[in-house]
Design a protein around this motif. Sequence first.
Motif, PDB file in Angstrom:
ATOM      1  N   SER A 143      -9.688  60.695 -30.170  1.00 37.19           N
ATOM      2  CA  SER A 143      -8.780  60.890 -29.052  1.00 37.19           C
ATOM      3  C   SER A 143      -8.334  62.345 -29.023  1.00 37.19           C
ATOM      4  CB  SER A 143      -7.550  59.975 -29.173  1.00 37.19           C
ATOM      5  OG  SER A 143      -7.920  58.617 -29.168  1.00 37.19           O
ATOM      6  N   LEU A 144      -7.975  62.818 -27.829  1.00 41.06           N
ATOM      7  CA  LEU A 144      -7.448  64.166 -27.667  1.00 41.06           C
ATOM      8  C   LEU A 144      -5.990  64.070 -27.236  1.00 41.06           C
ATOM      9  CD1 LEU A 144      -7.556  67.242 -27.367  1.00 41.06           C
ATOM     10  CD2 LEU A 144      -8.484  66.900 -25.060  1.00 41.06           C
ATOM     11  N   ALA A 145      -5.112  64.638 -28.050  1.00 34.93           N
ATOM     12  CA  ALA A 145      -3.695  64.739 -27.697  1.00 34.93           C
ATOM     13  C   ALA A 145      -3.408  66.181 -27.294  1.00 34.93           C
ATOM     14  CB  ALA A 145      -2.817  64.337 -28.870  1.00 34.93           C
ATOM     15  N   ILE A 146      -2.752  66.361 -26.152  1.00 43.88           N
ATOM     16  CA  ILE A 146      -2.289  67.681 -25.740  1.00 43.88           C
ATOM     17  C   ILE A 146      -0.777  67.696 -25.839  1.00 43.88           C
ATOM     18  CG2 ILE A 146      -2.197  69.405 -23.918  1.00 43.88           C
ATOM     19  CD1 ILE A 146      -4.966  69.060 -24.949  1.00 43.88           C
ATOM     20  N   LEU A 147      -0.253  68.578 -26.683  1.00 46.70           N
ATOM     21  CA  LEU A 147       1.185  68.779 -26.824  1.00 46.70           C
ATOM     22  C   LEU A 147       1.542  70.013 -25.994  1.00 46.70           C
ATOM     23  CD1 LEU A 147       0.359  66.981 -29.244  1.00 46.70           C
ATOM     24  CD2 LEU A 147       2.094  68.159 -30.586  1.00 46.70           C
ATOM     25  N   TYR A 148       2.260  69.794 -24.891  1.00 48.40           N
ATOM     26  CA  TYR A 148       2.528  70.862 -23.940  1.00 48.40           C
ATOM     27  C   TYR A 148       3.803  71.618 -24.298  1.00 48.40           C
ATOM     28  CZ  TYR A 148      -1.107  68.855 -20.982  1.00 48.40           C
ATOM     29  OH  TYR A 148      -2.310  68.399 -20.498  1.00 48.40           O
ATOM     30  N   GLY A 149       3.721  72.953 -24.190  1.00 45.67           N
ATOM     31  CA  GLY A 149       4.866  73.794 -24.434  1.00 45.67           C
ATOM     32  C   GLY A 149       5.714  73.985 -23.192  1.00 45.67           C
ATOM     33  N   PRO A 150       6.853  74.666 -23.363  1.00 47.36           N
ATOM     34  CA  PRO A 150       7.288  75.280 -24.611  1.00 47.36           C
ATOM     35  C   PRO A 150       7.809  74.258 -25.622  1.00 47.36           C
ATOM     36  CG  PRO A 150       8.919  75.635 -22.886  1.00 47.36           C
ATOM     37  CD  PRO A 150       7.741  75.000 -22.224  1.00 47.36           C
ATOM     38  N   PHE A 151       7.686  74.627 -26.914  1.00 53.12           N
ATOM     39  CA  PHE A 151       8.145  73.790 -28.014  1.00 53.12           C
ATOM     40  C   PHE A 151       9.572  74.149 -28.391  1.00 53.12           C
ATOM     41  CE2 PHE A 151       3.677  73.298 -28.132  1.00 53.12           C
ATOM     42  CZ  PHE A 151       3.356  72.205 -28.922  1.00 53.12           C
ATOM     43  N   THR A 152      10.271  73.201 -28.987  1.00 53.00           N
ATOM     44  CA  THR A 152      11.578  73.494 -29.560  1.00 53.00           C
ATOM     45  C   THR A 152      11.396  74.053 -30.960  1.00 53.00           C
ATOM     46  OG1 THR A 152      11.896  71.339 -30.633  1.00 53.00           O
ATOM     47  CG2 THR A 152      12.497  71.509 -28.299  1.00 53.00           C
ATOM     48  N   ARG A 153      12.452  74.631 -31.508  1.00 48.41           N
ATOM     49  CA  ARG A 153      12.388  75.144 -32.879  1.00 48.41           C
ATOM     50  C   ARG A 153      12.289  74.018 -33.896  1.00 48.41           C
ATOM     51  NH1 ARG A 153      12.601  80.514 -34.958  1.00 48.41           N
ATOM     52  NH2 ARG A 153      11.832  81.743 -33.198  1.00 48.41           N
ATOM     53  N   ALA A 154      12.486  72.788 -33.474  1.00 47.86           N
ATOM     54  CA  ALA A 154      12.264  71.637 -34.354  1.00 47.86           C
ATOM     55  C   ALA A 154      10.801  71.210 -34.343  1.00 47.86           C
ATOM     56  CB  ALA A 154      13.146  70.471 -33.937  1.00 47.86           C
ATOM     57  N   GLY A 155       9.946  71.934 -33.588  1.00 47.49           N
ATOM     58  CA  GLY A 155       8.522  71.621 -33.568  1.00 47.49           C
ATOM     59  C   GLY A 155       8.123  70.558 -32.570  1.00 47.49           C
ATOM     60  N   ALA A 156       9.009  70.221 -31.625  1.00 47.86           N
ATOM     61  CA  ALA A 156       8.718  69.164 -30.658  1.00 47.86           C
ATOM     62  C   ALA A 156       8.210  69.758 -29.351  1.00 47.86           C
ATOM     63  CB  ALA A 156       9.969  68.330 -30.385  1.00 47.86           C
ATOM     64  N   ALA A 157       7.158  69.131 -28.785  1.00 46.17           N
ATOM     65  CA  ALA A 157       6.591  69.561 -27.516  1.00 46.17           C
ATOM     66  C   ALA A 157       7.464  69.095 -26.354  1.00 46.17           C
ATOM     67  CB  ALA A 157       5.180  69.015 -27.358  1.00 46.17           C
ATOM     68  N   SER A 158       7.287  69.734 -25.188  1.00 46.36           N
ATOM     69  CA  SER A 158       8.020  69.314 -23.991  1.00 46.36           C
ATOM     70  C   SER A 158       7.526  67.965 -23.490  1.00 46.36           C
ATOM     71  CB  SER A 158       7.865  70.365 -22.885  1.00 46.36           C
ATOM     72  OG  SER A 158       8.430  71.597 -23.268  1.00 46.36           O
ATOM     73  N   PRO A 164      -8.848  59.123 -24.678  1.00 50.17           N
ATOM     74  CA  PRO A 164     -10.090  59.081 -25.457  1.00 50.17           C
ATOM     75  C   PRO A 164     -10.917  60.349 -25.229  1.00 50.17           C
ATOM     76  CG  PRO A 164      -9.766  57.047 -24.235  1.00 50.17           C
ATOM     77  CD  PRO A 164      -8.758  58.020 -23.712  1.00 50.17           C
ATOM     78  N   TRP A 165     -11.729  60.669 -26.236  1.00 53.67           N
ATOM     79  CA  TRP A 165     -12.604  61.847 -26.162  1.00 53.67           C
ATOM     80  C   TRP A 165     -14.043  61.406 -26.422  1.00 53.67           C
ATOM     81  CZ3 TRP A 165     -11.676  66.226 -24.005  1.00 53.67           C
ATOM     82  CH2 TRP A 165     -12.511  67.322 -24.233  1.00 53.67           C
ATOM     83  N   PRO A 166     -15.018  61.862 -25.618  1.00 56.78           N
ATOM     84  CA  PRO A 166     -16.360  61.278 -25.681  1.00 56.78           C
ATOM     85  C   PRO A 166     -17.260  61.784 -26.797  1.00 56.78           C
ATOM     86  CG  PRO A 166     -16.251  62.909 -23.939  1.00 56.78           C
ATOM     87  CD  PRO A 166     -14.856  62.764 -24.472  1.00 56.78           C
ATOM     88  N   LEU A 167     -16.919  62.900 -27.448  1.00 52.45           N
ATOM     89  CA  LEU A 167     -17.817  63.462 -28.453  1.00 52.45           C
ATOM     90  C   LEU A 167     -17.480  62.957 -29.850  1.00 52.45           C
ATOM     91  CD1 LEU A 167     -18.212  67.199 -27.403  1.00 52.45           C
ATOM     92  CD2 LEU A 167     -19.757  65.298 -26.964  1.00 52.45           C
ATOM     93  N   GLU A 168     -18.433  63.129 -30.761  1.00 50.94           N
ATOM     94  CA  GLU A 168     -18.198  62.790 -32.158  1.00 50.94           C
ATOM     95  C   GLU A 168     -17.141  63.729 -32.735  1.00 50.94           C
ATOM     96  OE1 GLU A 168     -21.895  63.065 -34.154  1.00 50.94           O
ATOM     97  OE2 GLU A 168     -22.910  61.603 -32.889  1.00 50.94           O
ATOM     98  N   TYR A 169     -16.568  63.322 -33.875  1.00 51.93           N
ATOM     99  CA  TYR A 169     -15.483  64.111 -34.459  1.00 51.93           C
ATOM    100  C   TYR A 169     -15.973  65.379 -35.138  1.00 51.93           C
ATOM    101  CZ  TYR A 169     -16.813  62.354 -39.067  1.00 51.93           C
ATOM    102  OH  TYR A 169     -17.498  62.064 -40.208  1.00 51.93           O
ATOM    103  N   ALA A 170     -17.268  65.468 -35.474  1.00 51.95           N
ATOM    104  CA  ALA A 170     -17.775  66.626 -36.223  1.00 51.95           C
ATOM    105  C   ALA A 170     -18.048  67.774 -35.261  1.00 51.95           C
ATOM    106  CB  ALA A 170     -19.036  66.247 -36.990  1.00 51.95           C
ATOM    107  N   PHE A 171     -17.035  68.590 -34.976  1.00 47.02           N
ATOM    108  CA  PHE A 171     -17.241  69.714 -34.089  1.00 47.02           C
ATOM    109  C   PHE A 171     -16.312  70.864 -34.459  1.00 47.02           C
ATOM    110  CE2 PHE A 171     -14.802  66.461 -31.592  1.00 47.02           C
ATOM    111  CZ  PHE A 171     -13.546  67.019 -31.747  1.00 47.02           C
ATOM    112  N   GLN A 172     -16.656  72.037 -33.929  1.00 48.14           N
ATOM    113  CA  GLN A 172     -15.802  73.201 -34.054  1.00 48.14           C
ATOM    114  C   GLN A 172     -15.181  73.465 -32.688  1.00 48.14           C
ATOM    115  OE1 GLN A 172     -18.239  76.365 -35.566  1.00 48.14           O
ATOM    116  NE2 GLN A 172     -18.755  75.271 -37.432  1.00 48.14           N
TER     117      GLN A 172
END
Length: 370
Positions: A143-158, A164-172
Motif C-alpha cells: 500500500s502507498l500512504a501519503i502523509l501531506y504537509g505541513p507537519f506539526t513539530r510532534a511529527g503529525a501530518a495535516s 493499494p499499490w500495484p508493484l512488488e515491494y522490491a523497488f527503489q
Amino acid sequence: MPDDFNGDGYADLALAVPRKGDPDATAIVYGSRHGLDPRTTTMLTYWLPGVVSKGSVHDKTADLDGDGYADVVVRATLTSAPLMVFWGGRSRVAAKPRPVALPFPADRYVSASVLGDFDGDGAADLGVWLTGPGEGPFAGTVSLAILYGPFTRAGAASRHTLKPWPLEYAFQVSADRIHGRRATSLLIGQTNGDNQGPAWLVRAGPDGPVWKGRDLGEGNATAFGDFDGDGVRDVAVGDTGSRDDEIDKGREPPETGSTLTVHFGDGRRQRFTGVRGEAVTADLNGDDQDDLVIGGGWPFDGDPLRPRVFWGGPQGLRRGAALRTRATPAASGDYDHDGRDEVVLIVDGRIQVWNERRMTGGFKIAGLPG
C-alpha cells in the motif's frame, strides 16, 4: 530551500553514515561563503530512549513544517519508530529526532519512503510504502500512504491517504525536487537479478500520485532535471554498474549495457552509450539549464569510471569531459551561494567537492564508506 537546515541561504550537505556496532548516523556539513565547511560537521544519531533503532536506509531532506528551515527524515530498520525527523533551526539541526506519527497499524512494514510535494500545494509531503503483515487479508500486499504537509513539530501530518499499490515491494524510490507549487513526480525502480530493473515514472497532481506509470526502460541510476531549459521537467535513467553475483548459483546475469537515456518533458529522447555509474543533477555553470554528472562506482563494482559531465542546453545534454577522479557522485548544491552548483563525490570514505572546472575542496567524514 530543501537542503538549507539553518536558513542562512547556503545549501548544506546530509550524508548517511553506517557504523558497525553503534547506531547509524547522518553527517551534516554546513555551507558557507567558502563552500562546505568540514569544521561544522555534526553527527546525528538515530537512537531514541526506549526505541530499538539500528540500520539507516536513507536520508531525505525537506521543510516539513514550513518554517523556512529544511529538516532531515531518516528511515531505519529493526525499529519501532521506522521514520524519524531531525528538525532544522536557526543555528543547526536539532540533535534529537522526533518520530513521525504514522496513521496506520504497527504491523505494517515500511519498505520505502520518499519526500516530495505530491499535491502541488507548496508543502512537503511524505510518501510511505507499506507491506502487509505475514498473515491475514493484507499478507504480501503493498500500500502507498501519503502523509501531506505541513507537519506539526510532534511529527503529525495535516492529512493522509492510503491506497493499494500495484508493484512488488522490491523497488527503489526517488522523487523530483520540491520547487514552488509544482507536483513532484516519482521514479519507481523495480529491482531484478542484476539490480537494474525497469524504472517507472509516476505523475502526481492535486489528488496525489496516480498509478499510470510510464516505463522508462531499465536502469537504477536516475536523476530529475530541466536539461534543455524549457521549463518542463526531464528525467535521466542509466546503468549504475552494480551487479548481483550471488544469484543463480553465482553466475553473473547478462549486462544491461552502459547506457544513459534522457526522457524529455516534450516526449523527445536522447541516448548515450559507454556511460554508467551513479547520477547527480547540478547546474554547474549557472545558466538555468541543468547538467548531469554520472560515473564512479561503489567498492563492490570493482571498476569505477571517471565521472563525466553532460552539459545541459537547448537541444538537451551534450557529452563533456570526465573529471580527473574515480569518485562516485553523491549530492549537489550551491554550497557557497554564488549562483552555481557544486557536486559532492565520495571515494575511499573521503569527500571531494567539484565545481565546473576543478576540485575545490576535500575532507574526511569518519565512518563514511568509500
